[in-house]
Design a protein around this motif. Structure first.
Motif, PDB file in Angstrom:
ATOM      1  N   MET A  88       0.798  -1.225   0.000  1.00  8.12           N
ATOM      2  CA  MET A  88       0.000   0.000   0.000  1.00  8.12           C
ATOM      3  C   MET A  88       0.834   1.280   0.000  1.00  8.12           C
ATOM      4  N   ARG A 103      -7.795  -8.275  -9.269  1.00  3.02           N
ATOM      5  CA  ARG A 103      -7.725  -9.169 -10.435  1.00  3.02           C
ATOM      6  C   ARG A 103      -7.677 -10.629 -10.018  1.00  3.02           C
ATOM      7  N   THR A 104      -7.817 -10.907  -8.718  1.00  2.00           N
ATOM      8  CA  THR A 104      -7.692 -12.294  -8.259  1.00  2.00           C
ATOM      9  C   THR A 104      -8.959 -13.095  -8.578  1.00  2.00           C
ATOM     10  N   SER A 105      -8.852 -14.389  -8.425  1.00  2.00           N
ATOM     11  CA  SER A 105      -9.789 -15.354  -8.993  1.00  2.00           C
ATOM     12  C   SER A 105     -11.272 -14.980  -9.041  1.00  2.00           C
ATOM     13  N   SER A 106     -11.888 -14.672  -7.880  1.00  2.00           N
ATOM     14  CA  SER A 106     -13.333 -14.427  -7.888  1.00  2.00           C
ATOM     15  C   SER A 106     -13.676 -13.228  -8.760  1.00  2.00           C
ATOM     16  N   GLU A 142      -4.046  -7.548  -5.733  1.00  2.00           N
ATOM     17  CA  GLU A 142      -4.537  -8.880  -5.394  1.00  2.00           C
ATOM     18  C   GLU A 142      -5.680  -8.753  -4.397  1.00  2.00           C
ATOM     19  N   CYS A 143      -6.389  -9.843  -4.233  1.00  2.00           N
ATOM     20  CA  CYS A 143      -7.672  -9.902  -3.508  1.00  2.00           C
ATOM     21  C   CYS A 143      -7.855  -8.874  -2.396  1.00  2.00           C
ATOM     22  N   LEU A 144      -8.912  -8.094  -2.509  1.00  2.00           N
ATOM     23  CA  LEU A 144      -9.207  -7.079  -1.502  1.00  2.00           C
ATOM     24  C   LEU A 144     -10.342  -7.499  -0.575  1.00  2.00           C
ATOM     25  N   GLY A 145     -10.746  -8.761  -0.639  1.00  2.00           N
ATOM     26  CA  GLY A 145     -11.774  -9.230   0.282  1.00  2.00           C
ATOM     27  C   GLY A 145     -13.146  -8.678  -0.022  1.00  2.00           C
ATOM     28  N   ALA A 146     -13.472  -8.578  -1.306  1.00  2.00           N
ATOM     29  CA  ALA A 146     -14.809  -8.139  -1.691  1.00  2.00           C
ATOM     30  C   ALA A 146     -15.318  -9.048  -2.805  1.00  2.00           C
ATOM     31  N   CYS A 147     -14.979 -10.330  -2.686  1.00  2.00           N
ATOM     32  CA  CYS A 147     -15.263 -11.304  -3.742  1.00  2.00           C
ATOM     33  C   CYS A 147     -16.765 -11.419  -4.013  1.00  2.00           C
ATOM     34  N   GLY A 148     -17.570 -11.166  -2.991  1.00  2.00           N
ATOM     35  CA  GLY A 148     -19.020 -11.254  -3.168  1.00  2.00           C
ATOM     36  C   GLY A 148     -19.560 -10.121  -4.011  1.00  2.00           C
ATOM     37  N   GLN A 154     -10.859  -0.371  -5.625  1.00  2.00           N
ATOM     38  CA  GLN A 154     -10.734   0.476  -4.452  1.00  2.00           C
ATOM     39  C   GLN A 154     -10.074   1.771  -4.865  1.00  2.00           C
ATOM     40  N   TYR A 159     -14.562   1.428  -1.267  1.00  2.00           N
ATOM     41  CA  TYR A 159     -14.735   0.199  -2.039  1.00  2.00           C
ATOM     42  C   TYR A 159     -15.873   0.424  -3.035  1.00  2.00           C
ATOM     43  N   GLU A 161     -18.124  -1.858  -5.588  1.00  2.00           N
ATOM     44  CA  GLU A 161     -18.345  -3.255  -5.947  1.00  2.00           C
ATOM     45  C   GLU A 161     -19.350  -3.398  -7.084  1.00  2.00           C
TER      46      GLU A 161
ATOM     47  N   THR B  89     -12.310 -14.983   0.445  1.00  2.00           N
ATOM     48  CA  THR B  89     -12.806 -14.833   1.813  1.00  2.00           C
ATOM     49  C   THR B  89     -13.123 -13.373   2.115  1.00  2.00           C
ATOM     50  N   PHE B  90     -14.351 -13.116   2.558  1.00  2.00           N
ATOM     51  CA  PHE B  90     -14.715 -11.726   2.898  1.00  2.00           C
ATOM     52  C   PHE B  90     -15.721 -11.693   4.034  1.00  2.00           C
ATOM     53  N   ARG B  93     -14.851  -9.078   6.996  1.00  2.00           N
ATOM     54  CA  ARG B  93     -15.182  -7.707   6.628  1.00  2.00           C
ATOM     55  C   ARG B  93     -16.671  -7.469   6.810  1.00  2.00           C
ATOM     56  N   ARG B 124      -6.288  -5.535   8.035  1.00  2.00           N
ATOM     57  CA  ARG B 124      -5.527  -5.235   6.819  1.00  2.00           C
ATOM     58  C   ARG B 124      -5.756  -3.778   6.405  1.00  2.00           C
ATOM     59  N   TYR B 127      -8.768  -2.452   4.423  1.00  2.71           N
ATOM     60  CA  TYR B 127     -10.059  -2.313   5.112  1.00  2.71           C
ATOM     61  C   TYR B 127     -10.075  -1.044   5.959  1.00  2.71           C
ATOM     62  N   GLY B 166      -0.382  -2.776   6.214  1.00  7.03           N
ATOM     63  CA  GLY B 166       0.107  -2.035   5.060  1.00  7.03           C
ATOM     64  C   GLY B 166      -0.127  -2.742   3.737  1.00  7.03           C
ATOM     65  N   ASN B 345      -3.642 -17.542 -12.289  1.00  3.91           N
ATOM     66  CA  ASN B 345      -4.098 -16.413 -11.482  1.00  3.91           C
ATOM     67  C   ASN B 345      -3.699 -16.606 -10.011  1.00  3.91           C
TER      68      ASN B 345
END
Lengths: 193, 453
Positions: A88, A103-106, A142-148, A154, A159, A161, B89-90, B93, B124, B127, B166, B345
């Motif tokens: 970051m 750009r990660t999988s989901s 990479e994955c930011l934890g908003a796959c849903g 971001q 965020y 979505e 995984t989310f 959050r 993280r 977030y 970070g 990926n």
């Protein structure tokens, strides 16, 4: 004579002339350092670097990192090694809005590559580049934890979505008209879904 | 409709704030624990509940707590791992954003049980807005006497802080998290010593996932035995599942452990089936690190039994025909997704996130990414497929932390179940030039014929 290694300078306070954070930022840094036990204030380094980055036009130059080291009574190298480890912290100048597209999988299964292409064509920049007016930087992350809510991006603390081309258009328009980088202290923390 | 313990008041208006949370029974567990129970009794309830770590490893929480060293005159710490970064995984959050006070409540009750007077939530950096929500909730908790000095007049003191990271996946590994919390690079430490003996600042420390700590609230309120009644066997209680990918209803679902996988994917209560009327091709049931399963092994085990959402059933068949519950990052792929591209990926992700400390991981993840990219572009050879298996084997088990294994398993499993798809990329380079070739040339898994003597 001070040695110059790949753009970083040897520790020399005089080279930092002109760098000073706002009073509010300095107060925040002081408060952050008090959260930890006596003598463990180095723990505050990661949050402090976020403040420093917001105070320094979105990136950390070697001079800014030296300044942080001085504020926190650390060696410069302790700051450099941390700043270069985490994704970051920007070690090069960036635009006023950094669009970080996951750009990660989901996200990929739901069209992240199309989002990256679309923004790239719209702003006429490639991944990692900044638009000529200095307004937008396009970054893939990479994955930011908003796959849903894939695909997502971001920008600052916001965020966004379930992106569509129309959503991206209005987002870019809004950021362009706002035109400024929000600082650490006035970031709004409400989700913008 | 399954029972809910964490998301019970999910849709109550204003539940994000203290007033609504308290009006709906919030902070009862703190009252009960501090006024009526000793710390050891709280630990005992958690042991009885059978709660297992919800971050991915599934280690029994009560046992982890009982390992905590208690030397005189040395502070102990509870650190909450909110560095949720496992692709797919989310749930944490969602929980922290919707019901931040349940985490604060769980932190107070758990800190009391462990005898910690200072606790940290390491979240993280991405977030950031969630960190602000938590900070507001903590301020409300202080204002109402749940944090600070002499809580509820019991003489127990606790300070709680949020620490923003970070941006590094590796900081979800507990010792890397502690390094990061000390203001250093997130390089995992060699174990032993385990954090329970020497953790934060060298003091005894427990690191628990957000969902684990939140689950302590219903366990203390209703008792460990009551919690253990939910679920099957050693998979007790409820679990938050993050569902994403090509399904009709992506989102976070709280399930009673033991729900059949088929029901979870296809019922309207949960994922609502595969999007756009397509067929399911594969599923990653527990976050990117766990082995991928082809369609015929998702809802049934190799022995033909129904597969259930439990730690045991999802790993039935080991790595040959099973996977893991992991963090509950449930990703579903439809028939038009290219497994080679998806594996590339994932490999790119692990290469990006390797901390660089151990050579097998630092170099191996890069190798796998480059070889997979070559195959995906149609420039690979047949020998590349075995090369990937070989590299994966050489990473697995040879690194300080489990990131190496996490990088190796998805590659090995993808080749195990979808070798024909990798071979197709080598044999038909002309057909896969377009990055979206999966949409044109769907290749479904091939179920192996049973071996008869």
């Amino acid at each position: 004579m001070a040695e110059v290694i790949q753009g970083t300078r040897a520790f020399n306070p005089s080279t930092r002339a002109g760098i000073k954070f706002s009073d509010e930022a300095l107060k925040t840094i002081e408060a952050l350092m008090k959260r930890y036990p006596e003598g463990k204030h180095k723990s505050a380094l990661l949050p402090v670097l976020h403040v420093a980055q917001a105070e320094s036009d979105g990136w950390l130059s070697p001079e800014v990192m030296d300044y942080v080291a001085e504020l926190m009574k650390l060696q410069s190298i302790e700051v450099y090694e941390v700043a270069s480890f985490y994704s970051m912290y920007n070690l090069k100048p960036v635009g006023k809005c950094v669009l970080e597209v996951c750009r990660t999988s989901s996200c990929w299964t739901r069209g992240a590559e199309d989002v990256i292409d679309y923004i790239g064509k719209k702003l006429n920049i490639r991944e990692g580049e900044t638009s000529p007016d200095g307004m937008f930087t396009l970054k893939t992350v990479e994955c930011l934890g908003a796959c849903g809510g894939a695909p997502m991006l971001q920008c600052g603390a916001e965020y966004h979505e379930n992106l569509t081309e129309a959503k991206i258009d209005s987002l870019i328009e809004r950021y362009r008209s706002e035109g400024r980088r929000k600082s650490y202290t006035d970031l709004d923390y409400q989700n913008t879904k | 409709m399954g029972r809910k313990l964490l998301l019970t008041h999910d849709h109550v208006e204003g539940i994000q704030g203290y007033t609504a949370y308290r009006a709906n029974g919030g902070y009862r567990s703190v009252e009960k624990a501090l006024k009526k129970m000793t710390p050891d009794e709280v630990v005992e309830e958690v042991k009885k509940s059978g709660l297992r770590g919800r971050g991915g490893a599934g280690f029994p929480t009560g046992m982890k707590w009982s390992f905590l060293a208690k030397p005189d005159g040395v502070p102990r710490y509870l650190v909450c791992n909110a560095d949720e970064s496992e692709p797919g995984t989310f749930k944490d959050r969602y929980l922290m954003e919707r019901i931040p006070h349940i985490l604060i409540e769980g932190m107070i009750t758990s800190s009391y049980a462990l005898g910690a007077n200072t606790s940290y939530i390491y979240i993280r950096g991405e977030y950031f807005y969630v960190a602000r929500i938590l900070e507001n909730a903590i301020a409300e908790a202080y204002a109402n006497g749940w944090l600070g000095k002499n809580i509820l007049g019991t003489g127990y003191n606790l300070d709680l802080y949020v620490q923003v990271g970070g941006g590094a996946y590796i900081c979800g590994e507990e010792t890397a998290l502690l390094e990061s919390l000390e203001g250093k690079r997130g390089n995992p430490r060699i174990k032993p010593p385990f954090p329970a003996v020497a953790g934060l600042y060298g003091c005894p420390t427990v690191v628990n996932n957000v969902e684990t700590i939140a689950a302590v609230v219903p366990i203390v309120n209703d008792g460990g035995d009551e919690y253990a009644k939910i679920g099957i066997g050693r998979s007790t209680g409820t679990k938050l599942i993050s569902a994403s990918g090509n399904i009709n209803k992506p989102g976070v679902y709280e399930i009673e452990l033991g729900v059949p996988v088929e029901e979870f994917i296809f019922s309207d209560e949960y994922c609502g089936g595969i999007a756009n009327g397509k067929r399911m091709k594969a599923c990653v049931p527990g976050g990117s690190s766990v082995p991928i399963l082809p369609d015929y092994l998702v809802c049934k085990t190799a022995a033909g039994e129904d597969r259930l959402m439990t730690y045991e059933s999802l790993s039935d068949g080991g790595f040959v025909s099973g996977s893991m519950l992991g963090s509950g990052g449930f990703i579903v792929y439809d028939e038009h997704q290219c497994i080679v591209r998806n594996t590339w990926n994932f490999s790119r992700f692990y290469h990006h996130e390797s901390c660089g400390q151990c050579s097998p991981c630092r170099e191996g993840t890069g190798w796998m990414e480059r070889v997979l990219h070559r195959l995906e572009k149609g420039e690979g050879n047949m020998s590349d497929i075995d090369l990937l298996v070989d590299v994966a084997k050489k990473i697995e088990g040879n690194t300080i932390c489990p990131l190496g294994d996490a990088a190796a398993w998805p590659v090995a499993a993808a080749i195990r179940h979808f070798r024909h798809e990798f071979e197709y990329h080598v044999l038909h380079p002309d057909k896969i030039k377009d990055p979206k070739h999966g949409h044109r040339e769907p290749i479904m898994p091939v179920k192996p014929e049973p071996v008869t003597a």
